[in-house]
Design an enzyme around this catalytic site. Sequence first.
Site, mmCIF file in Angstrom:
data_model
loop_
_atom_site.group_PDB
_atom_site.id
_atom_site.type_symbol
_atom_site.label_atom_id
_atom_site.label_comp_id
_atom_site.label_asym_id
_atom_site.label_seq_id
_atom_site.Cartn_x
_atom_site.Cartn_y
_atom_site.Cartn_z
ATOM 1 N N CYS A 128 0.818 -1.220 0.000
ATOM 2 C CA CYS A 128 0.000 0.000 0.000
ATOM 3 C C CYS A 128 0.849 1.266 0.000
ATOM 4 O O CYS A 128 0.640 2.164 -0.823
ATOM 5 C CB CYS A 128 -0.986 -0.010 1.165
ATOM 6 S SG CYS A 128 -0.232 0.196 2.798
ATOM 7 N N HIS A 164 -5.861 1.635 -4.246
ATOM 8 C CA HIS A 164 -4.894 1.127 -3.280
ATOM 9 C C HIS A 164 -4.447 -0.285 -3.670
ATOM 10 O O HIS A 164 -5.036 -0.922 -4.542
ATOM 11 C CB HIS A 164 -5.485 1.128 -1.863
ATOM 12 C CG HIS A 164 -6.611 0.158 -1.660
ATOM 13 N ND1 HIS A 164 -6.784 -0.558 -0.499
ATOM 14 C CD2 HIS A 164 -7.641 -0.209 -2.467
ATOM 15 C CE1 HIS A 164 -7.871 -1.318 -0.589
ATOM 16 N NE2 HIS A 164 -8.401 -1.126 -1.766
ATOM 17 N N HIS A 194 -2.421 1.252 6.990
ATOM 18 C CA HIS A 194 -2.807 1.136 5.586
ATOM 19 C C HIS A 194 -3.051 2.520 5.019
ATOM 20 O O HIS A 194 -3.483 3.435 5.718
ATOM 21 C CB HIS A 194 -4.070 0.278 5.434
ATOM 22 C CG HIS A 194 -4.417 0.005 4.006
ATOM 23 N ND1 HIS A 194 -3.689 -0.862 3.227
ATOM 24 C CD2 HIS A 194 -5.395 0.503 3.192
ATOM 25 C CE1 HIS A 194 -4.208 -0.901 2.002
ATOM 26 N NE2 HIS A 194 -5.233 -0.072 1.957
#
Length: 339
Positions: free
Chosen positions: A255, A315, A303
């Site tokens: 990510c 993402h 994240h």
Amino acid sequence: MGFHRRLAPSSGFNRGAGAALCVLSAAAAALGAVPASAAPHPDGRAEVDRLYQQAEEATEAYNKAGERADALRHEVNDAQDRIARQQQRINTMREALGSLAGAQYRSGGIDPTVALLFSDDPQDYLDRASLIDRIDVRRAGQLRELQGAMRELAQERAETAGKLAELERGRKAVASHKATVEEKLARARQILDGMPAADRAAFEHASRGDDRADLPDLSGAAAPDGRAAAAIAAARAALGKPYVWGASGPSGFDCSGLMQWSYAHAGIHLPRTSQEQRYAGHQVPLSQAQPGDLVVYRSDASHVAMYVGHGQVIHAPYPGAPVRYDPVGMMPVSSVTRP
């Protein structure tokens, strides 16, 4: 790095039933097979979610440790070059001092009273005495310079030894975080393999992200400036690329690696981890998010995604899931950062 997703309330954005399936998906196809005897967990989806989150946290720690180790390697290499140059300088200074000592000896560097007693020519004695005085002054200065250089060399060596020790600790930390990630993912594979076939099929379909009916229409989502537009264009170019933990492109991403790679195409260097990216700009409320903003998830900021407009982010979700669009409210949002 992103893994399994759980929907959480997020004001101002729509989330449908199709999004719920996406955020509950995992990567059975890409994770591989395990022995059929692996016992299913009583709440498999929740356990996979927990394991993926723990693996995600360990991955960001792995990224941070690896980044620090790389920086230390550069620092150590530079320090070793400086040490070599300083040692050469000291050797040259020592040679010069040896030459001065020899010149002093050849010029009659003995006790002045004794020299005067044995001198046939007083003027010759005075000339030699003057030369000796000049040599002594010069040698004293060079001795001080040599001592200073040797102190600097000793300090540089001590600092480099400390960096080498830190580098070794970092190497062990990288290995430890890597082992943690692999352990969590292996356990997730066991749980996924123990799920009923129908549940596994649902996970596989969602994790592949192909033939999805909920691809967003972003035609009216304009980036606020050229830098954000360039970052979004790069992120979109990565759509469909595989999730690879610890990777920052161009063939695979986690990510934070995707965010760093995308913004590099806009001429902006982002830090490597999602925790650091959280502060790589100024924070804005979620209700004021603009295309190109970084959306950071969970209280530990483990994240990160890029907002692209119309309640959607791009993402790198989790192992087996390609870079893709998902609703911004796929999990609890902790902050929004505008680089």
